[in-house]
Each structure stands twice: as structure tokens, then as C-alpha cells.
Design a protein around this motif. Structure first.
Motif, PDB file in Angstrom:
ATOM      1  N   SER A   1      10.541  -4.045  -7.411  1.00 57.96           N
ATOM      2  CA  SER A   1      11.340  -4.422  -6.538  1.00 57.96           C
ATOM      3  C   SER A   1      12.323  -2.449  -6.299  1.00 57.96           C
ATOM      4  O   SER A   1      12.515  -1.928  -6.743  1.00 57.96           O
ATOM      5  CB  SER A   1      13.476  -5.127  -6.231  1.00 57.96           C
ATOM      6  OG  SER A   1      13.650  -5.068  -5.045  1.00 57.96           O
ATOM      7  N   ASP A   2      11.919  -2.570  -4.545  1.00 58.39           N
ATOM      8  CA  ASP A   2      12.213  -1.144  -4.409  1.00 58.39           C
ATOM      9  C   ASP A   2      13.509  -1.006  -3.082  1.00 58.39           C
ATOM     10  O   ASP A   2      13.267  -0.794  -2.459  1.00 58.39           O
ATOM     11  CB  ASP A   2      10.999  -0.360  -3.639  1.00 58.39           C
ATOM     12  CG  ASP A   2       9.105  -0.511  -4.180  1.00 58.39           C
ATOM     13  OD1 ASP A   2      10.391   0.498  -5.673  1.00 58.39           O
ATOM     14  OD2 ASP A   2       8.961  -0.102  -4.144  1.00 58.39           O
ATOM     15  N   HIS A   3      14.733  -2.533  -3.018  1.00 59.68           N
ATOM     16  CA  HIS A   3      15.389  -2.782  -2.600  1.00 59.68           C
ATOM     17  C   HIS A   3      16.832  -3.146  -3.951  1.00 59.68           C
ATOM     18  O   HIS A   3      16.591  -3.048  -4.863  1.00 59.68           O
ATOM     19  CB  HIS A   3      15.312  -4.154  -1.685  1.00 59.68           C
ATOM     20  CG  HIS A   3      14.188  -4.057  -1.020  1.00 59.68           C
ATOM     21  ND1 HIS A   3      14.621  -4.062  -0.013  1.00 59.68           N
ATOM     22  CD2 HIS A   3      12.857  -4.104  -0.816  1.00 59.68           C
ATOM     23  CE1 HIS A   3      13.840  -3.787   0.829  1.00 59.68           C
ATOM     24  NE2 HIS A   3      12.487  -4.314   0.407  1.00 59.68           N
ATOM     25  N   ALA A   4      17.434  -2.797  -3.261  1.00 59.82           N
ATOM     26  CA  ALA A   4      19.261  -2.651  -3.607  1.00 59.82           C
ATOM     27  C   ALA A   4      19.119  -4.057  -4.393  1.00 59.82           C
ATOM     28  O   ALA A   4      19.539  -5.036  -3.111  1.00 59.82           O
ATOM     29  CB  ALA A   4      20.545  -2.004  -3.158  1.00 59.82           C
ATOM     30  N   ASP A   5      20.069  -4.734  -5.360  1.00 55.52           N
ATOM     31  CA  ASP A   5      19.965  -5.744  -5.854  1.00 55.52           C
ATOM     32  C   ASP A   5      21.577  -6.089  -5.957  1.00 55.52           C
ATOM     33  O   ASP A   5      22.584  -4.685  -4.834  1.00 55.52           O
ATOM     34  CB  ASP A   5      19.578  -6.459  -7.541  1.00 55.52           C
ATOM     35  CG  ASP A   5      20.336  -5.517  -8.646  1.00 55.52           C
ATOM     36  OD1 ASP A   5      21.576  -4.439  -8.046  1.00 55.52           O
ATOM     37  OD2 ASP A   5      20.057  -5.182  -9.330  1.00 55.52           O
ATOM     38  N   TRP A   6      22.382  -7.278  -6.124  1.00 58.42           N
ATOM     39  CA  TRP A   6      23.924  -7.200  -5.733  1.00 58.42           C
ATOM     40  C   TRP A   6      24.664  -6.287  -6.310  1.00 58.42           C
ATOM     41  O   TRP A   6      25.004  -5.496  -5.703  1.00 58.42           O
ATOM     42  CB  TRP A   6      24.367  -8.707  -6.282  1.00 58.42           C
ATOM     43  CG  TRP A   6      25.722  -9.084  -6.215  1.00 58.42           C
ATOM     44  CD1 TRP A   6      26.120  -9.170  -7.742  1.00 58.42           C
ATOM     45  CD2 TRP A   6      26.270  -9.907  -5.295  1.00 58.42           C
ATOM     46  NE1 TRP A   6      27.766  -9.412  -6.915  1.00 58.42           N
ATOM     47  CE2 TRP A   6      27.587  -9.496  -5.897  1.00 58.42           C
ATOM     48  CE3 TRP A   6      25.682  -9.681  -4.005  1.00 58.42           C
ATOM     49  CZ2 TRP A   6      28.684 -10.008  -4.625  1.00 58.42           C
ATOM     50  CZ3 TRP A   6      26.700  -9.958  -2.556  1.00 58.42           C
ATOM     51  CH2 TRP A   6      28.237 -10.180  -3.662  1.00 58.42           C
ATOM     52  N   ASP A   7      24.518  -5.290  -8.069  1.00 51.68           N
ATOM     53  CA  ASP A   7      24.765  -5.106  -8.708  1.00 51.68           C
ATOM     54  C   ASP A   7      24.971  -3.470  -7.394  1.00 51.68           C
ATOM     55  O   ASP A   7      25.561  -2.969  -7.083  1.00 51.68           O
ATOM     56  CB  ASP A   7      24.949  -4.977  -9.779  1.00 51.68           C
ATOM     57  CG  ASP A   7      25.455  -6.094 -10.645  1.00 51.68           C
ATOM     58  OD1 ASP A   7      26.198  -6.961  -9.548  1.00 51.68           O
ATOM     59  OD2 ASP A   7      24.713  -6.108 -11.675  1.00 51.68           O
TER      60      ASP A   7
ATOM     61  N   ALA B   1       0.844  -1.454   0.041  1.00 51.07           N
ATOM     62  CA  ALA B   1       0.403  -0.295  -0.207  1.00 51.07           C
ATOM     63  C   ALA B   1       1.111   1.421   0.063  1.00 51.07           C
ATOM     64  O   ALA B   1       0.422   2.435  -0.607  1.00 51.07           O
ATOM     65  CB  ALA B   1      -0.973  -0.410   1.190  1.00 51.07           C
ATOM     66  N   LEU B   2       1.847   1.088   0.783  1.00 47.76           N
ATOM     67  CA  LEU B   2       3.734   2.542   0.746  1.00 47.76           C
ATOM     68  C   LEU B   2       4.602   2.306  -0.037  1.00 47.76           C
ATOM     69  O   LEU B   2       4.848   1.352   0.062  1.00 47.76           O
ATOM     70  CB  LEU B   2       3.452   2.525   2.137  1.00 47.76           C
ATOM     71  CG  LEU B   2       4.083   4.580   2.448  1.00 47.76           C
ATOM     72  CD1 LEU B   2       4.169   4.568   1.808  1.00 47.76           C
ATOM     73  CD2 LEU B   2       4.520   3.666   3.868  1.00 47.76           C
ATOM     74  N   GLY B   3       4.188   3.037  -1.477  1.00 46.02           N
ATOM     75  CA  GLY B   3       5.487   3.378  -2.094  1.00 46.02           C
ATOM     76  C   GLY B   3       5.532   2.256  -3.353  1.00 46.02           C
ATOM     77  O   GLY B   3       5.642   3.312  -4.164  1.00 46.02           O
ATOM     78  N   LYS B   4       5.381   1.500  -3.345  1.00 48.87           N
ATOM     79  CA  LYS B   4       5.059   0.036  -3.879  1.00 48.87           C
ATOM     80  C   LYS B   4       4.137   0.592  -4.994  1.00 48.87           C
ATOM     81  O   LYS B   4       3.791   1.136  -6.517  1.00 48.87           O
ATOM     82  CB  LYS B   4       4.968  -1.581  -3.993  1.00 48.87           C
ATOM     83  CG  LYS B   4       5.221  -1.852  -5.215  1.00 48.87           C
ATOM     84  CD  LYS B   4       6.087  -1.856  -6.407  1.00 48.87           C
ATOM     85  CE  LYS B   4       7.635  -2.142  -4.740  1.00 48.87           C
ATOM     86  NZ  LYS B   4       7.341  -4.073  -4.857  1.00 48.87           N
ATOM     87  N   SER B   5       2.663   0.726  -4.618  1.00 52.98           N
ATOM     88  CA  SER B   5       1.600   0.771  -5.246  1.00 52.98           C
ATOM     89  C   SER B   5       1.253   2.448  -6.084  1.00 52.98           C
ATOM     90  O   SER B   5       1.369   3.101  -6.616  1.00 52.98           O
ATOM     91  CB  SER B   5       0.452   1.573  -4.410  1.00 52.98           C
ATOM     92  OG  SER B   5       0.287   0.381  -3.576  1.00 52.98           O
TER      93      SER B   5
END
Length: 313
Positions: A269-275, A171-175
Motif C-alpha cells: 500500500s502507498d497509504h498510511a495504516d492505523w499505526d 500506472a503512476l506510483g505503484k508500478s
């Protein structure tokens, strides 16, 4: 000198003994420094909460009068002190108002990222690289095999179906990010939003974020139009309507398990991946890396004999 006990994990959350405050505590405390307003980082009931203005707005909506006894609103780059620890917020690029927390004590800089992403996102402030002696980074997707695809290419997948889509999103951020992406890259879609998401959308707009067109969900519209409707719902609704008929299911997330049994995979995604984590480390130039919220073992192996990596969780 880097203090190994500057941040410790306690049942209440991350504790800084030198400032006598908690970072994103999981229980009400006297002094809480909150990185962003997601429920696993921001709870109600603390006495003093230090955060950005947007985080305060989200917490006040979610927790009402129990959000905090007192809020101390700090802008990005505005330094303040709790006891002898100097603190400055920098944008984390995760959601609107999300902050990295730079803590300075006895000449040493400790940077807590909270949740973050470094890729562009028109619905929140861009990530800022900040140099520090210790990088305390989330490691949610700290796996060399995890590389998030382009969110634009992912959202454009929805153009390949004319059918109505039930789209699960936090609901918060991704939407809010999904609404903006749909408006720019799926112009033929009619966007409808679950009522529980609407207050967060309005707060985004109050802070000047232009998300584009959308409407409150209307059951009649969905029923009478069998094509081009996208209904954005929170996870609880998405999972409770697992057998919803006449819709294609999709869930916007970087987690593979949330893509299973859906008609369309939507890896946003709203997170950092490996790179992105490696790029952050390169720019922060830390002497040590401390990992949280995930598995830091692969980072530890990657930097073996080059950089000290301490796994806090």
C-alpha cells in the motif's frame, strides 16, 4: 484561534474561503493547490495550479494541453501566498512529487496531508513530519485492524513461484515502486511493463529515480518463456484479462477486495495504516484532527476525551 470553516467540503472539492483556493479540486477552478498527480486529486482544466515539478510533469502527460492554463511550480519548503494564506509544501511520501500542504493563517497552522505513507520508499521523497495546530489527514486505512505488512516480504512472495505473473498495479506510483522492489528482491524475474505505464516510468527516471532493469511488454517473450516473467499492467488491463491463461495473477494494493481470486496476495500500500496515522499524529502534535478520504469514526473513538477529531467527509 482555529477556524472551523477554514476548509470546507463543496461539490467542487476542498475549499479554503480565506485564500479563495481549492485543495485537489474535482472540477476546474481558478486557483488549485494540488497535492499529487493521481486522478482523484489532480484533474485538468484549472486556471492556476500550484504544485511540485514532478506533479506538473505527470499532469502534463496525462492531460496534455488541458492540464492547466498556468502552473506555479513550488519546491518543498518554499513558502508562497494565495491572498492572505501562506502555503508551504512538504513531502508526503506517497508517490514522486507528492506533497503535504501546510497553510498558515492568522497564526494558526493547518496541515493537509493529501495521500501519504511514512514507510521508506526508494522511488519517492521521504515523508516529513511537520508540526501544526490542525492535522487534516486522510483516513483511508484508519482502522486498528489494518496494519500493512513489509513491502519487501510481500514482494519476496513472488520468488516462491516460477510461473509467469500478471501483476496489476496503478500506472503512476505503484508500478514504479514495484519495478524497483522486483529488481532488488526478485533478481531472477524478467520485468515487462505495459506500454501505458512506460511514460510514467520515464518521468521517474528523468527525476533521477533509479528503478533498475525492465522492458516494454513483448508478447513473444511471454509466450515463448513459461517461467520467471512478470508483466506489470494497469488495473483496466488486469481486470479485462480476468481469465488470462498460463499466468499467476497478483494485484499490488492494500485493499483486501483486490486480493480475492488472485493466485498471490500482494498487500503493498502507498497509504498510511492505523499505526502510521497514530505516529503522524504523535509527531504533528495537533490540537485538532480533521479526517478525510475514509472513515474517521475509529480515530474519533480512540481519541475520545483527549483530542478533538472532526470528520469532514
Amino acid at each position: 484561534m482555529i477556524l472551523d470553516d477554514f476548509i470546507t467540503i463543496t461539490p467542487t472539492g476542498l475549499y479554503c474561503i480565506y485564500g479563495d483556493f481549492y485543495l485537489d479540486p474535482q472540477q476546474p477552478v481558478k486557483e488549485a493547490v494540488v497535492s499529487h498527480a493521481h486522478g482523484d486529486h489532480a484533474i485538468g482544466g484549472s486556471e492556476h495550479v500550484y504544485c511540485t515539478a514532478a506533479t506538473e510533469s505527470f499532469m502534463k502527460h496525462r492531460y496534455r494541453k488541458f492540464a492547466a492554463v498556468d502552473f506555479y511550480i513550488k519546491a518543498y519548503h518554499q513558502s508562497f501566498k494565495i491572498k492572505e494564506v501562506s502555503i508551504t509544501f512538504y513531502s508526503a511520501g506517497h508517490i514522486l512529487g507528492s506533497a503535504q500542504v501546510l497553510m498558515e493563517y492568522q497564526g494558526v497552522k493547518y496541515l493537509y496531508t493529501g495521500d501519504y505513507k511514512i514507510e521508506p520508499d526508494a522511488t519517492c521523497e521521504p515523508f516529513e513530519f511537520v508540526q501544526a495546530d490542525v492535522l487534516i489527514t486522510e483516513s483511508t486505512f484508519a482502522n486498528p485492524e489494518t496494519k500493512h505488512p513489509s513491502p519487501v516480504k510481500e514482494i519476496e512472495k513472488l520468488n516462491n513461484t516460477n510461473s509467469n505473473i500478471m501483476l496489476g498495479a496503478y500506472a503512476l506510483g505503484k508500478s514504479q515502486r514495484i519495478i524497483q522492489l522486483l529488481n532488488h528482491h526478485c533478481p531472477s524475474k524478467n520485468i515487462m511493463v505495459h506500454h501505458s505505464i512506460m511514460p510514467f516510468v520515464k518521468i521517474y527516471e528523468d527525476y533521477g529515480m533509479e528503478l533498475g532493469r525492465y522492458k516494454m511488454y513483448d508478447r513473444k517473450v511471454m509466450k515463448n518463456n513459461q517461467q520467471h516473467q512478470v508483466y506489470i499492467v494497469p488495473p483496466m488491463v488486469f481486470h479485462s484479462y480476468h481469465k488470462a491463461i498460463n499466468v499467476v495473477r497478483a494485484f499490488a494494493s492494500g485493499w483486501e477486495n483486490l486480493q480475492q481470486q488472485n493466485g498471490i496476495s500482494l498487500y503493498i500500500s502507498d497509504h498510511a495504516d492505523w499505526d502510521a496515522i497514530l505516529e503522524t499524529i504523535e509527531n504533528v502534535q495537533p490540537k485538532q484532527i480533521w479526517t478525510l478520504h475514509g472513515d474517521g469514526k475509529q480515530l474519533k473513538e480512540y481519541f475520545k476525551d483527549r483530542l478533538e477529531v472532526k470528520i469532514l467527509n
